[in-house]
Design a protein around this motif. Structure first.
Motif, PDB file in Angstrom:
ATOM      1  N   HIS A  91     106.046  18.691  46.347  1.00 48.77           N
ATOM      2  CA  HIS A  91     106.078  17.519  46.014  1.00 48.77           C
ATOM      3  C   HIS A  91     105.094  16.326  45.245  1.00 48.77           C
ATOM      4  O   HIS A  91     104.489  17.190  44.539  1.00 48.77           O
ATOM      5  CB  HIS A  91     104.836  17.557  47.890  1.00 48.77           C
ATOM      6  CG  HIS A  91     104.612  16.229  48.192  1.00 48.77           C
ATOM      7  ND1 HIS A  91     106.049  15.542  49.062  1.00 48.77           N
ATOM      8  CD2 HIS A  91     102.957  16.158  48.240  1.00 48.77           C
ATOM      9  CE1 HIS A  91     105.024  14.287  49.017  1.00 48.77           C
ATOM     10  NE2 HIS A  91     102.905  14.792  48.746  1.00 48.77           N
ATOM     11  N   TRP A 148     103.533  12.197  37.069  1.00 54.15           N
ATOM     12  CA  TRP A 148     103.433  12.244  38.589  1.00 54.15           C
ATOM     13  C   TRP A 148     103.605  14.068  38.650  1.00 54.15           C
ATOM     14  O   TRP A 148     103.540  15.135  37.205  1.00 54.15           O
ATOM     15  CB  TRP A 148     104.745  12.859  38.764  1.00 54.15           C
ATOM     16  CG  TRP A 148     105.686  11.018  39.710  1.00 54.15           C
ATOM     17  CD1 TRP A 148     106.515  10.432  38.165  1.00 54.15           C
ATOM     18  CD2 TRP A 148     105.797  10.668  39.870  1.00 54.15           C
ATOM     19  NE1 TRP A 148     107.330   9.291  38.895  1.00 54.15           N
ATOM     20  CE2 TRP A 148     106.307   9.101  39.870  1.00 54.15           C
ATOM     21  CE3 TRP A 148     105.381  10.611  41.626  1.00 54.15           C
ATOM     22  CZ2 TRP A 148     106.683   7.806  41.231  1.00 54.15           C
ATOM     23  CZ3 TRP A 148     104.890   9.947  42.400  1.00 54.15           C
ATOM     24  CH2 TRP A 148     106.279   8.833  42.346  1.00 54.15           C
ATOM     25  N   THR A 181     104.672   8.924  46.262  1.00 54.65           N
ATOM     26  CA  THR A 181     104.894  10.192  45.997  1.00 54.65           C
ATOM     27  C   THR A 181     106.112  10.608  46.103  1.00 54.65           C
ATOM     28  O   THR A 181     106.748   9.399  46.728  1.00 54.65           O
ATOM     29  CB  THR A 181     104.314  11.883  47.572  1.00 54.65           C
ATOM     30  OG1 THR A 181     105.122  11.066  48.873  1.00 54.65           O
ATOM     31  CG2 THR A 181     102.963  11.371  47.690  1.00 54.65           C
ATOM     32  N   THR A 224      98.799   6.810  46.468  1.00 52.51           N
ATOM     33  CA  THR A 224      99.067   7.388  47.650  1.00 52.51           C
ATOM     34  C   THR A 224     100.851   7.834  47.570  1.00 52.51           C
ATOM     35  O   THR A 224     101.388   8.035  48.182  1.00 52.51           O
ATOM     36  CB  THR A 224      99.032   6.349  48.608  1.00 52.51           C
ATOM     37  OG1 THR A 224      99.558   5.340  48.828  1.00 52.51           O
ATOM     38  CG2 THR A 224      97.230   6.923  48.997  1.00 52.51           C
ATOM     39  N   GLN A 249     102.803  13.562  43.226  1.00 52.32           N
ATOM     40  CA  GLN A 249     102.109  12.631  43.205  1.00 52.32           C
ATOM     41  C   GLN A 249     102.093  11.712  42.117  1.00 52.32           C
ATOM     42  O   GLN A 249     102.273  12.392  40.748  1.00 52.32           O
ATOM     43  CB  GLN A 249     100.541  13.274  43.697  1.00 52.32           C
ATOM     44  CG  GLN A 249     100.139  11.530  44.147  1.00 52.32           C
ATOM     45  CD  GLN A 249      98.737  11.885  44.765  1.00 52.32           C
ATOM     46  OE1 GLN A 249      98.298  13.371  45.139  1.00 52.32           O
ATOM     47  NE2 GLN A 249      97.344  11.428  44.979  1.00 52.32           N
TER      48      GLN A 249
END
Length: 278
Positions: A124, A140, A117, A115, A126
């Motif tokens: 954005h 990522w 980030t 979860t 994760q």
């Protein structure tokens, strides 16, 4: 903060014939004890039917060849070269020894989504983790870019991989640039072949045998050339002028020692077990 030139990422893909090209900075240590990293730009071409990953200088050299009508070939053993079908885990890797070989492997990667980030530039990202090839990796990815691909063999996440690195910091891939090509980029002259010769299919077991044979006599071709020259003209290896066949003994030992040191592959479980020094 990293700066990206990802011009098209946030709008839809409009042409199935296009190549979506991503440039990654690859930072690595072939020798795990080396103090400095080697850096090289790598290309990830996502085509309609397949994905290709190879050094940026391959494309540069190909462009020069087309402009000058030459067929110069270049390769770097330390850099990965591979291709696969879209949405598939079967990779075809290319390895240059005395000949260019191609090896097929099944490389499923099982990701653990986090979860966690972060924001990089305007993107954005994760986090995801996995264990692959004997190393632990952190990736990522961006879910807004619905391309389930990434550098090297890393794929299968719900979005494009921007960054991936092992937890010992020996290897990392970082996305730095992206653009579209109007048509699928032809790599047949420099990826699937070398110096006009197409890659030879081979098994991993047979490739390993050939790699050990090369280690046992890494300068065989040079020795044969020296014998055939019968001492005529100037003959040098590794910047050393060769006058007698006995000089190859020391040069062979030096080459073998370098091969032992440069034995820190991305997939650690495929590191070659070279014979010990006598």
């Amino acid at each position: 903060m990293k700066k990206f030139c990802l011009f098209f990422l946030l709008f839809s893909i409009v042409s199935n014939a296009q190549t979506h090209r991503f440039i990654y900075e690859y930072r690595f240590k072939s020798d795990s004890l080396a103090k400095e990293f080697t850096k090289e730009n790598m290309i990830l071409d996502i085509n309609p039917e397949e994905v290709k990953f190879y050094p940026y200088f391959f494309a540069e050299n190909d462009s020069i060849n087309k402009t000058t009508n030459n067929r110069n070939s270049s390769w770097d053993d330390a850099l990965p070269v591979l291709k696969r079908n879209r949405n598939a885990n079967k990779n075809t890797s290319y390895v240059l020894l005395n000949d260019l070989f191609r090896i097929q492997t099944e490389d499923p990667i099982h990701w653990n989504l986090s979860t966690e980030t972060k924001e990089v530039g305007n993107y954005h990202l994760q986090k995801a983790t996995t264990t692959f090839g004997g190393r632990n990796w952190v990736a990522w990815f961006n879910t807004e870019i619905t391309l389930s691909e990434g550098p090297y063999k890393f794929r299968g996440l719900p979005g494009l991989i921007f960054e991936v690195a092992d937890d010992q910091n020996y290897f990392s891939f970082n996305l730095v640039k992206s653009y579209q090509l109007k048509s699928t980029y032809d790599t047949s002259e420099f990826l699937e072949s070398f110096a006009g010769q197409k890659a030879i299919p081979i098994t991993e077991k047979l490739l390993l045998k050939k790699q050990i044979e090369l280690f046992n006599d890494p300068l065989q071709d040079f020795k044969e050339n020296f014998k055939n020259s019968k001492g005529e003209g100037s003959f040098s290896v590794m910047g050393i002028k060769i006058k007698t066949l006995d000089q190859f003994k020391e040069l062979t030992a030096m080459t073998q020692e370098r091969m032992r040191k440069d034995n820190n592959p991305i997939e650690l479980d495929k590191a070659i077990q070279y014979p010990k020094s006598k």
